[in-house]
Design a protein around this motif. Structure first.
Motif, PDB file in Angstrom:
ATOM      1  N   CYS A  63       1.007  -1.309  -0.007  1.00  0.00           N
ATOM      2  CA  CYS A  63       0.078  -0.046   0.080  1.00  0.00           C
ATOM      3  C   CYS A  63       0.783   1.378  -0.080  1.00  0.00           C
TER       4      CYS A  63
ATOM      5  N   HIS B 151       0.394   3.909   1.093  1.00  0.00           N
ATOM      6  CA  HIS B 151      -0.055   5.208   2.388  1.00  0.00           C
ATOM      7  C   HIS B 151       1.282   4.761   3.410  1.00  0.00           C
ATOM      8  N   MET B 152       1.330   3.899   3.787  1.00  0.00           N
ATOM      9  CA  MET B 152       2.417   3.523   4.710  1.00  0.00           C
ATOM     10  C   MET B 152       3.352   2.025   4.563  1.00  0.00           C
ATOM     11  N   GLY B 153       2.614   1.558   3.596  1.00  0.00           N
ATOM     12  CA  GLY B 153       3.556   0.321   3.149  1.00  0.00           C
ATOM     13  C   GLY B 153       3.069  -1.089   3.360  1.00  0.00           C
ATOM     14  N   CYS B 154       1.970  -1.187   4.016  1.00  0.00           N
ATOM     15  CA  CYS B 154       1.423  -2.549   4.326  1.00  0.00           C
ATOM     16  C   CYS B 154       1.119  -3.420   3.330  1.00  0.00           C
TER      17      CYS B 154
ATOM     18  N   CYS C 151      -6.375  -2.579   2.112  1.00  0.00           N
ATOM     19  CA  CYS C 151      -5.379  -2.529   3.117  1.00  0.00           C
ATOM     20  C   CYS C 151      -5.972  -2.760   4.380  1.00  0.00           C
TER      21      CYS C 151
ATOM     22  N   CYS D 292      -4.267  -2.213   7.159  1.00  0.00           N
ATOM     23  CA  CYS D 292      -3.891  -1.341   8.236  1.00  0.00           C
ATOM     24  C   CYS D 292      -4.879  -0.060   8.519  1.00  0.00           C
ATOM     25  N   HIS D 293      -5.026   0.635   7.532  1.00  0.00           N
ATOM     26  CA  HIS D 293      -5.945   1.833   7.651  1.00  0.00           C
ATOM     27  C   HIS D 293      -6.847   1.804   6.586  1.00  0.00           C
ATOM     28  N   GLY D 294      -7.132   0.758   5.654  1.00  0.00           N
ATOM     29  CA  GLY D 294      -8.523   0.710   4.982  1.00  0.00           C
ATOM     30  C   GLY D 294      -8.557   1.467   3.422  1.00  0.00           C
ATOM     31  N   SER D 295      -7.248   1.716   3.078  1.00  0.00           N
ATOM     32  CA  SER D 295      -7.129   2.141   1.534  1.00  0.00           C
ATOM     33  C   SER D 295      -7.491   0.894   0.773  1.00  0.00           C
TER      34      SER D 295
ATOM     35  N   PRO E 143      -6.841   6.441   3.070  1.00  0.00           N
ATOM     36  CA  PRO E 143      -6.004   7.505   3.242  1.00  0.00           C
ATOM     37  C   PRO E 143      -4.913   7.446   2.178  1.00  0.00           C
TER      38      PRO E 143
HETATM   39 FE1  FES Z   1      -2.476   0.782   3.765  1.00  0.00          FE
HETATM   40 FE2  FES Z   1      -2.374   2.788   5.591  1.00  0.00          FE
HETATM   41  S1  FES Z   1      -0.793   1.381   5.042  1.00  0.00           S
HETATM   42  S2  FES Z   1      -3.843   2.469   4.265  1.00  0.00           S
END
Ligand code: FES
Length: 432
Positions: free
Chosen positions: A390, A392-395, A408, A410-413, A425
């Motif tokens: 992802c 956003h932050m790499g998950c 994702c 982690c935070h739902g992207s 996000p």
């Molecule tokens: Fe995927 Fe934050 S790492 S939404």
């Protein structure tokens, strides 16, 4: 497939921003919260502008089940226990006022507004309903216990709020957007207090409101820990008897019911984004069992931001970001929460006192077990070695076979199979 709302409403179009702009208040995000915020600023004679990256109400607002109620599950017993009488009462008042404001605005909006009773039912545990009724008694709101004869399955009963409402969210949005200063197709690329760089020019503003569903800035406010996202699913069923009211299960994974013009909107199948869940299949199974004659006219899904303590985050983005505000975390009750948030933010940016400010403050103490669960998911997502990742932050992203998307945990992207960004996000699409 598009939601029934998107299929039956035409939203006005707005030109993108052309060049730089200076204004007193910039609202980022053209969902219901941003739109209502712009509406109240306009009414107050404040100089403002709203920028939307794509089209107005193209996200959660177009996929809601559009219930207008201050009955948010069995929330009042919990609020009394965790927040005390004063704040529980403020929550009730803020959302009750929101329903009243919709009632006023809907008079002229032509948005299929209908007064309906709202019910939170329990399948087996009557005691939870009794606790909620006791809490409401203490708060001075006369709720009732009710049987649920309109539902197609047995229940232990329900807590009933009379004179709540339902409407068509996009017909409403189309009506109130008229004449507002809105720029569509204007995407914020960089954000800092007082300044937003967009793809069409730079906006300078004394106050900025981020109403972007999931907040944009990672380095302030720790929203990536304080929020998670959840998906829920809806079927519009035809050839089904009316339920006459708005029903939701008290359990997080239960079903919801409301009518709209001959259709029954059956909701449920929910799960944390990026995790497995029942989805439409669960709803189809239920419909087959309980409404064997039903046909499916439409299906869609919604994405909601969930807070740690069940109360939205509305107010200063973080303690250290003067002039930057946020509205997020509506916990699946986005219609009345958007209205309450818009009223509160319109006051805050004008320097006015508002009695709800402390209750909704994003900087309040939110140490709850969900914080550890969110941190755990992020750690696992980061450590999982699979691709795609992802932006956003790499998950690690997970494939969602029901919706053919990459989600994702982690935070739902979310991303389409072609890598197109579906939900933030993350701010950009992903090469998959
Ligand atoms: Fe995927 Fe934050 S790492 S939404």
């Amino acid at each position: 497939m598009d939601s029934i709302w998107k299929q039956t409403a035409e939203l006005p179009r707005f030109a993108p921003l052309e060049g730089d702009l200076k204004t007193d208040v910039l609202v980022i995000g053209g969902g219901m919260a941003g739109l209502l915020c712009a509406y109240w600023l306009d009414r107050a004679g404040v100089d403002y502008a709203l920028v939307e990256a794509r089209r107005l109400c193209g996200g959660v607002t177009g996929n809601t089940t559009a219930k207008l109620t201050f009955q948010h599950g069995l929330i009042y017993a919990r609020l009394l226990r965790e927040f005390g009488l004063g704040r529980a009462r403020l929550y009730l008042e803020a959302n009750r006022a929101a329903l009243g404001q919709y009632r006023e605005l809907c008079r002229e909006a032509g948005c299929d507004f209908q007064e309906r009773d709202a019910y939170v039912y329990a399948l087996t545990d009557r005691r939870k309903l009794d606790r909620e009724l006791e809490a409401l008694e203490r708060l001075g709101f006369p709720a009732e216990f009710s049987r649920t004869p309109a539902l197609p399955m047995p229940t232990a009963g329900a807590v009933k709020f009379t004179k709540q409402a339902q409407f068509h969210p996009l017909k409403f949005a189309a009506a109130i957007a008229k004449g507002l200063r809105i720029f569509e197709g204007t995407k914020v690329l960089e954000l800092a207090p007082g300044r937003a760089v967009t793809n069409r020019g730079t906006v300078t503003a004394e106050n900025i409101v981020a109403a972007t569903h999931f907040p944009l800035l990672n380095k302030h406010g720790a929203y990536f820990l304080k929020l998670y996202q959840a998906r829920s699913y809806v079927l519009a069923l035809e050839n089904v008897p009316e339920v006459g009211g708005m029903y939701v299960d008290e359990g997080e994974k239960g079903l919801s019911f409301r009518d709209y013009k001959g259709f029954l909107l059956l909701g449920g199948g929910g799960h944390r984004t990026g995790k497995k869940g029942g989805g439409w299949r669960e709803l189809e199974d239920f419909a087959k069992r309980r409404y064997p004659q039903a046909g499916i006219a439409a299906r869609w899904a919604a994405q909601d931001c969930m807070t740690l303590d069940g109360v939205p985050y509305v107010g200063r983005y973080s303690r250290g970001t003067k002039g930057l505000y946020v509205a997020t975390g509506f916990n699946k009750w986005g219609m009345t929460s958007s209205m309450a948030a818009a009223r509160l933010l319109a006051d805050l940016v004008q320097g006015k006192e508002n009695p709800w400010a402390e209750l909704f403050s994003p900087s309040r103490r939110v140490l709850r077990p969900q914080l550890a669960a969110n941190a755990w998911e992020s750690t696992m997502g980061l450590l999982t070695p699979t691709v795609p990742r992802c932006p956003h932050m790499g998950c690690a992203l997970k494939y969602n076979p029901q919706e053919h998307s990459w989600d994702c945990p982690c935070h739902g992207s979310r991303f389409g199979e072609d890598g197109e960004l579906l939900d933030n996000p993350a701010t950009d699409g992903k090469r998959l």
